[in-house]
Design a protein around this motif. Structure first.
Motif, PDB file in Angstrom:
ATOM      1  N   ASN A 287       0.809  -1.229   0.000  1.00 55.49           N
ATOM      2  CA  ASN A 287       0.000   0.000   0.000  1.00 55.49           C
ATOM      3  C   ASN A 287       0.837   1.272   0.000  1.00 55.49           C
ATOM      4  OD1 ASN A 287      -2.959  -0.964   0.422  1.00 55.49           O
ATOM      5  ND2 ASN A 287      -1.771  -2.146   1.921  1.00 55.49           N
ATOM      6  N   LEU A 288       2.152   1.124  -0.053  1.00 51.50           N
ATOM      7  CA  LEU A 288       3.046   2.279  -0.057  1.00 51.50           C
ATOM      8  C   LEU A 288       2.705   3.228  -1.207  1.00 51.50           C
ATOM      9  CD1 LEU A 288       5.534   3.722   1.111  1.00 51.50           C
ATOM     10  CD2 LEU A 288       6.951   2.294  -0.413  1.00 51.50           C
ATOM     11  N   GLY A 289       2.612   4.486  -0.892  1.00 48.07           N
ATOM     12  CA  GLY A 289       2.296   5.477  -1.913  1.00 48.07           C
ATOM     13  C   GLY A 289       0.860   5.956  -1.878  1.00 48.07           C
ATOM     14  N   THR A 290       0.012   5.284  -1.124  1.00 50.09           N
ATOM     15  CA  THR A 290      -1.364   5.763  -0.957  1.00 50.09           C
ATOM     16  C   THR A 290      -1.321   7.100  -0.226  1.00 50.09           C
ATOM     17  OG1 THR A 290      -2.177   3.483  -0.794  1.00 50.09           O
ATOM     18  CG2 THR A 290      -3.636   5.235   0.002  1.00 50.09           C
ATOM     19  N   THR A 291      -1.966   8.100  -0.813  1.00 44.76           N
ATOM     20  CA  THR A 291      -1.863   9.455  -0.247  1.00 44.76           C
ATOM     21  C   THR A 291      -3.071   9.885   0.573  1.00 44.76           C
ATOM     22  OG1 THR A 291      -2.719  10.390  -2.300  1.00 44.76           O
ATOM     23  CG2 THR A 291      -0.318  10.222  -2.083  1.00 44.76           C
ATOM     24  N   SER A 292      -4.178   9.199   0.423  1.00 42.26           N
ATOM     25  CA  SER A 292      -5.359   9.567   1.201  1.00 42.26           C
ATOM     26  C   SER A 292      -6.311   8.375   1.293  1.00 42.26           C
ATOM     27  CB  SER A 292      -6.090  10.762   0.581  1.00 42.26           C
ATOM     28  OG  SER A 292      -6.601  10.428  -0.700  1.00 42.26           O
ATOM     29  N   GLY A 293      -7.106   8.364   2.327  1.00 36.75           N
ATOM     30  CA  GLY A 293      -8.130   7.339   2.477  1.00 36.75           C
ATOM     31  C   GLY A 293      -7.639   5.991   2.949  1.00 36.75           C
ATOM     32  N   ALA A 294      -6.363   5.867   3.268  1.00 41.89           N
ATOM     33  CA  ALA A 294      -5.838   4.575   3.729  1.00 41.89           C
ATOM     34  C   ALA A 294      -6.364   4.259   5.126  1.00 41.89           C
ATOM     35  CB  ALA A 294      -4.317   4.586   3.729  1.00 41.89           C
ATOM     36  N   THR A 295      -6.510   2.983   5.409  1.00 46.11           N
ATOM     37  CA  THR A 295      -7.006   2.547   6.709  1.00 46.11           C
ATOM     38  C   THR A 295      -5.893   1.893   7.514  1.00 46.11           C
ATOM     39  OG1 THR A 295      -7.641   0.356   5.909  1.00 46.11           O
ATOM     40  CG2 THR A 295      -9.269   2.132   5.688  1.00 46.11           C
ATOM     41  N   PHE A 296      -6.191   1.618   8.763  1.00 46.82           N
ATOM     42  CA  PHE A 296      -5.220   0.968   9.636  1.00 46.82           C
ATOM     43  C   PHE A 296      -4.798  -0.387   9.071  1.00 46.82           C
ATOM     44  CE2 PHE A 296      -4.047  -1.693  13.279  1.00 46.82           C
ATOM     45  CZ  PHE A 296      -3.155  -0.877  13.948  1.00 46.82           C
ATOM     46  N   THR A 297      -5.749  -1.135   8.506  1.00 45.51           N
ATOM     47  CA  THR A 297      -5.432  -2.464   7.983  1.00 45.51           C
ATOM     48  C   THR A 297      -4.645  -2.403   6.679  1.00 45.51           C
ATOM     49  OG1 THR A 297      -7.604  -2.562   6.909  1.00 45.51           O
ATOM     50  CG2 THR A 297      -7.400  -3.554   9.097  1.00 45.51           C
ATOM     51  N   GLN A 298      -4.465  -1.209   6.129  1.00 42.77           N
ATOM     52  CA  GLN A 298      -3.582  -1.013   4.971  1.00 42.77           C
ATOM     53  C   GLN A 298      -2.224  -0.471   5.417  1.00 42.77           C
ATOM     54  OE1 GLN A 298      -6.520   1.509   2.897  1.00 42.77           O
ATOM     55  NE2 GLN A 298      -6.400   0.058   1.192  1.00 42.77           N
ATOM     56  N   GLN A 299      -1.970  -0.529   6.707  1.00 44.21           N
ATOM     57  CA  GLN A 299      -0.743  -0.088   7.365  1.00 44.21           C
ATOM     58  C   GLN A 299      -0.607   1.435   7.411  1.00 44.21           C
ATOM     59  OE1 GLN A 299       0.878  -0.774   9.774  1.00 44.21           O
ATOM     60  NE2 GLN A 299       2.372  -2.350   9.214  1.00 44.21           N
TER      61      GLN A 299
END
Length: 326
Positions: A287-299
């Motif tokens: 999930n590295l590079g996700t800039t918004s909306g990431a959740t705890f389970t996506q680290q």
């Protein structure tokens, strides 16, 4: 209940009204203002009183209750062409107002019905109950607030002094500073951490029950006992449950008993198995590079909605932590 008793010879058309204005010097029996209308035209408070022996008996419970609640008491108007009340000055013929007052039962002792975790970015996390799942890593990074939900209003006067929060992850209790706000519209005590949490924590939340501590608005102390699990794998037998999990919330049915609740916080444990290990790092890479909306389970370990090097730093700092048991 309240009953007006009058000695009389005849009650064929007796009517009783509650006066709702001062008598003064000019009103007469026919003109004084009355609840339900004037005696000559309005509906009587009780058009058909009971006749027992030589007594007229009229139920006036609602009238006395109104007086008790603060309505001015101007007495009753008694009207009837055939009503011949005897002189109350004679002892055998006195009139009586019999009142039997049963105070309402006190409101039930308050219970805790939910515990929620916030970080100010993601939606709140409702801590599950009734099994070892209560101790599963909360699915929020950078915990900043804990909301304790009650089933009814509680007094806020001593609420701030009634709570404590400590981290016992090292075996010794370390106080976690916070402030308390009571939200009366939702019956929530909101604990706001002075510093949001990024570290492994076994949080022990304690609410003190008592007349000078957590109580309802009638002074009845919190019904707070809570049976916690001791490991992630523990079954449901004997454990307390919130209503959302099929229970009634805290307590044993009797007022009194402190609320002591366990919460596990483990940033970096994105697969929520209460271990920080290599599998969590792989999820960070994916999930590295996700800039918004990431959740705890996506680290998103720090709860800012992005997955970047800051989250990997938290994973690295907490790598090897095992909080599978209390």
């Amino acid at each position: 209940s309240a009953t007006l008793r009058l000695r009389a010879n005849s009650v064929s058309d007796a009517a009783v009204y509650r006066a709702d204005s001062s008598w003064g010097s000019s009103p007469t029996w026919n003109t004084v203002a009355t609840t339900g209308g004037a005696p000559t035209s309005g509906a009587a408070r009780n058009a058909t009183p009971t006749f027992v022996g030589q007594e007229v008996q009229v139920t006036v419970t609602n009238d006395v209750a109104a007086w008790f609640s603060g309505t001015p008491n101007y007495g009753f108007v008694i009207k009837g062409s055939a009503l011949n009340c005897q002189d109350a000055a004679f002892s055998p013929s006195q009139s009586f107002l019999d009142v039997e007052y049963t105070p309402p039962p006190p409101p039930p002792a308050p219970r805790v019905t939910a515990v929620r975790i916030y970080n100010g970015v993601h939606i709140d996390y409702n801590v599950p109950s009734g099994s070892g799942e209560q101790l599963r890593t909360v699915a929020i990074g950078r915990v900043s607030q804990i909301a304790v939900v009650f089933d009814r209003a509680v007094s806020g006067a001593n609420l701030a002094a009634s709570w404590s929060l400590s981290n016992v992850v090292t075996g010794s209790a370390v106080a976690v500073p916070f402030t308390v706000t009571y939200i009366s519209s939702t019956n929530i005590a909101l604990l706001t951490l002075t510093t949001p949490n990024d570290s492994p924590a076994k949080l022990l939340l304690t609410g003190v029950s008592g007349a000078s501590a957590i109580r309802n608005t009638g002074g009845v102390a919190l019904n707070g006992e809570w049976v916690n699990p001791s490991s992630l794998s523990q079954g449901s037998s004997g454990l307390s449950r919130f209503p959302a999990d099929g229970g009634v919330g805290s307590g044993n049915g009797t007022a009194g008993g402190n609320f002591v609740f366990r919460i596990v916080v483990l940033p970096g444990d994105c697969n929520r198995n209460n271990l920080v290990e290599g599998s969590d790092f792989l999820i960070w890479q994916q999930n590295l590079g996700t800039t918004s909306g990431a959740t705890f389970t996506q680290q998103d370990a720090n709860g800012d909605g992005a997955v970047n090097s800051a989250d990997n730093t938290i994973w690295s700092n907490n790598h090897g932590q095992d909080l599978t048991s209390w």
